[in-house]
Motif scaffolding. Sequence first.
Motif, PDB file in Angstrom:
ATOM      1  N   GLN A 161      16.769 -40.925 -99.080  1.00 45.43           N
ATOM      2  CA  GLN A 161      15.564 -41.452 -99.712  1.00 45.43           C
ATOM      3  C   GLN A 161      14.779 -42.273 -98.692  1.00 45.43           C
ATOM      4  O   GLN A 161      15.369 -42.951 -97.838  1.00 45.43           O
ATOM      5  N   VAL A 162      13.473 -42.207 -98.800  1.00 41.06           N
ATOM      6  CA  VAL A 162      12.567 -43.069 -98.035  1.00 41.06           C
ATOM      7  C   VAL A 162      11.791 -43.889 -99.051  1.00 41.06           C
ATOM      8  O   VAL A 162      11.108 -43.327 -99.918  1.00 41.06           O
ATOM      9  N   PHE A 163      11.913 -45.200 -98.962  1.00 37.53           N
ATOM     10  CA  PHE A 163      11.279 -46.088 -99.923  1.00 37.53           C
ATOM     11  C   PHE A 163      10.079 -46.790 -99.293  1.00 37.53           C
ATOM     12  O   PHE A 163      10.162 -47.280 -98.148  1.00 37.53           O
ATOM     13  N   LEU A 164       9.003 -46.850-100.044  1.00 39.23           N
ATOM     14  CA  LEU A 164       7.764 -47.473 -99.592  1.00 39.23           C
ATOM     15  C   LEU A 164       7.491 -48.732-100.405  1.00 39.23           C
ATOM     16  O   LEU A 164       7.986 -48.893-101.525  1.00 39.23           O
ATOM     17  N   SER A 165       6.680 -49.612 -99.837  1.00 36.42           N
ATOM     18  CA  SER A 165       6.268 -50.806-100.574  1.00 36.42           C
ATOM     19  C   SER A 165       5.285 -50.412-101.665  1.00 36.42           C
ATOM     20  O   SER A 165       4.755 -49.294-101.687  1.00 36.42           O
ATOM     21  N   LEU A 178       9.579 -48.155-103.860  1.00 38.71           N
ATOM     22  CA  LEU A 178      10.906 -48.668-104.217  1.00 38.71           C
ATOM     23  C   LEU A 178      10.928 -49.227-105.634  1.00 38.71           C
ATOM     24  O   LEU A 178      11.869 -48.975-106.391  1.00 38.71           O
ATOM     25  N   GLY A 179       9.910 -49.980-106.015  1.00 38.31           N
ATOM     26  CA  GLY A 179       9.898 -50.565-107.349  1.00 38.31           C
ATOM     27  C   GLY A 179       9.941 -49.518-108.447  1.00 38.31           C
ATOM     28  O   GLY A 179      10.697 -49.636-109.412  1.00 38.31           O
ATOM     29  N   ALA A 180       9.123 -48.465-108.298  1.00 38.95           N
ATOM     30  CA  ALA A 180       9.105 -47.398-109.302  1.00 38.95           C
ATOM     31  C   ALA A 180      10.425 -46.648-109.330  1.00 38.95           C
ATOM     32  O   ALA A 180      10.916 -46.262-110.406  1.00 38.95           O
ATOM     33  N   TRP A 181      11.022 -46.432-108.161  1.00 38.58           N
ATOM     34  CA  TRP A 181      12.303 -45.721-108.099  1.00 38.58           C
ATOM     35  C   TRP A 181      13.390 -46.524-108.803  1.00 38.58           C
ATOM     36  O   TRP A 181      14.169 -45.976-109.602  1.00 38.58           O
ATOM     37  N   SER A 206      13.057 -48.864-111.116  1.00 36.04           N
ATOM     38  CA  SER A 206      12.797 -48.921-112.557  1.00 36.04           C
ATOM     39  C   SER A 206      13.127 -47.592-113.232  1.00 36.04           C
ATOM     40  O   SER A 206      13.623 -47.564-114.365  1.00 36.04           O
ATOM     41  N   GLY A 207      12.875 -46.477-112.525  1.00 37.23           N
ATOM     42  CA  GLY A 207      13.193 -45.177-113.085  1.00 37.23           C
ATOM     43  C   GLY A 207      14.679 -44.933-113.210  1.00 37.23           C
ATOM     44  O   GLY A 207      15.139 -44.282-114.158  1.00 37.23           O
ATOM     45  N   ARG A 208      15.466 -45.453-112.257  1.00 38.14           N
ATOM     46  CA  ARG A 208      16.918 -45.234-112.283  1.00 38.14           C
ATOM     47  C   ARG A 208      17.648 -46.232-113.167  1.00 38.14           C
ATOM     48  O   ARG A 208      18.594 -45.884-113.878  1.00 38.14           O
ATOM     49  N   LEU A 209      17.228 -47.495-113.096  1.00 41.12           N
ATOM     50  CA  LEU A 209      17.958 -48.559-113.792  1.00 41.12           C
ATOM     51  C   LEU A 209      17.294 -48.998-115.084  1.00 41.12           C
ATOM     52  O   LEU A 209      17.944 -49.592-115.952  1.00 41.12           O
ATOM     53  N   GLY A 210      15.989 -48.764-115.189  1.00 44.04           N
ATOM     54  CA  GLY A 210      15.250 -49.303-116.323  1.00 44.04           C
ATOM     55  C   GLY A 210      14.674 -50.672-116.040  1.00 44.04           C
ATOM     56  O   GLY A 210      13.987 -51.251-116.884  1.00 44.04           O
ATOM     57  N   PHE A 211      14.922 -51.219-114.863  1.00 44.37           N
ATOM     58  CA  PHE A 211      14.397 -52.518-114.453  1.00 44.37           C
ATOM     59  C   PHE A 211      14.462 -52.594-112.934  1.00 44.37           C
ATOM     60  O   PHE A 211      15.134 -51.791-112.287  1.00 44.37           O
ATOM     61  N   ASP A 212      13.757 -53.558-112.358  1.00 43.11           N
ATOM     62  CA  ASP A 212      13.791 -53.778-110.912  1.00 43.11           C
ATOM     63  C   ASP A 212      14.675 -54.986-110.646  1.00 43.11           C
ATOM     64  O   ASP A 212      14.286 -56.124-110.952  1.00 43.11           O
ATOM     65  N   PRO A 213      15.876 -54.802-110.100  1.00 46.19           N
ATOM     66  CA  PRO A 213      16.801 -55.931-109.937  1.00 46.19           C
ATOM     67  C   PRO A 213      16.313 -56.993-108.966  1.00 46.19           C
ATOM     68  O   PRO A 213      16.828 -58.114-108.966  1.00 46.19           O
ATOM     69  N   ARG A 214      15.330 -56.670-108.131  1.00 40.62           N
ATOM     70  CA  ARG A 214      14.808 -57.676-107.198  1.00 40.62           C
ATOM     71  C   ARG A 214      14.107 -58.805-107.938  1.00 40.62           C
ATOM     72  O   ARG A 214      13.960 -59.902-107.400  1.00 40.62           O
ATOM     73  N   ALA A 215      13.698 -58.552-109.175  1.00 43.51           N
ATOM     74  CA  ALA A 215      13.062 -59.587-109.996  1.00 43.51           C
ATOM     75  C   ALA A 215      14.088 -60.347-110.835  1.00 43.51           C
ATOM     76  O   ALA A 215      13.719 -61.219-111.617  1.00 43.51           O
ATOM     77  N   GLY A 216      15.367 -60.026-110.672  1.00 42.93           N
ATOM     78  CA  GLY A 216      16.419 -60.658-111.446  1.00 42.93           C
ATOM     79  C   GLY A 216      17.053 -59.671-112.409  1.00 42.93           C
ATOM     80  O   GLY A 216      16.393 -58.741-112.886  1.00 42.93           O
ATOM     81  N   ALA A 275       2.831 -47.015-101.888  1.00 44.01           N
ATOM     82  CA  ALA A 275       3.504 -46.011-102.718  1.00 44.01           C
ATOM     83  C   ALA A 275       2.660 -44.760-102.925  1.00 44.01           C
ATOM     84  O   ALA A 275       3.207 -43.663-103.102  1.00 44.01           O
ATOM     85  N   ASP A 276       1.331 -44.902-102.877  1.00 46.71           N
ATOM     86  CA  ASP A 276       0.478 -43.728-103.098  1.00 46.71           C
ATOM     87  C   ASP A 276       0.502 -42.758-101.924  1.00 46.71           C
ATOM     88  O   ASP A 276      -0.064 -41.661-102.010  1.00 46.71           O
ATOM     89  N   LEU A 277       1.184 -43.125-100.839  1.00 47.35           N
ATOM     90  CA  LEU A 277       1.318 -42.226 -99.689  1.00 47.35           C
ATOM     91  C   LEU A 277       2.523 -41.293 -99.829  1.00 47.35           C
ATOM     92  O   LEU A 277       2.755 -40.456 -98.958  1.00 47.35           O
TER      93      LEU A 277
END
Length: 231
Positions: free
Chosen positions: A62-66, A114-117, A119-129, A70-72
Amino acid sequence: MAAEFRPAVDLAASYYREMVGPRLTQHAPCLRHSAALIGPGSEVLGFDSPRSTDHNWGPRCQVFLSAQDADLAGQITAMLADRLPATFAGWPTRFADVTAADPAPRHWVEVAGLGAWLSGRLGFDPRAGVGLDDWLATPTQVLAEMTGGAVFSDGLDGGPEGGPEAARMAVWAAGWAAGSRRRGRRCAGIPMTYGGTCSPASGPGSARRRRFPAVAPRRVMNSVRRSSPRG
């Protein structure tokens, strides 16, 4: 001659380092990104074997973008489709997804924000807690897939959002915090290796906010088992 089997995580690390990373640098020298092999797949958990190579197995990452880049993702996906070689280390870089409606061979470098990925896998972004509800609602298998595998490059680390390694550590720490809450009634007042005291007075909220140093989980668990009263 058949290609020599290598664990997929090792293969992915070499694939990114030798093929994917240099092409990204050439295409967009200033693009901050991270690269990893995490998520679904027995190979992420280290369970792959030569038998695994009969379907959905090969050089991938995987390659994750900020968020701002993300639109790239579509543009970079297309660039890699044009520039990646047909094979790497003897394995085809384009192969079919046997679970997909369209089985046409394709390259398996997944490019996403990365954020969308997350949220899609976990249902949330763990970087926000990671809240207690997040933890309880997420299947154990999905959590294992998130903390398994490897991060090969973390160019997003240190940015305002953080990279995949920060996300993995947040999930790992939340797991330890959840375990600490379950043990609270048994080990009241007993010093914990992860800092603080396992006390019912601490409460679930303070357990979530506690900062955990990087200590090997097996050593921590053994320490707790030796200290905890039986019964």
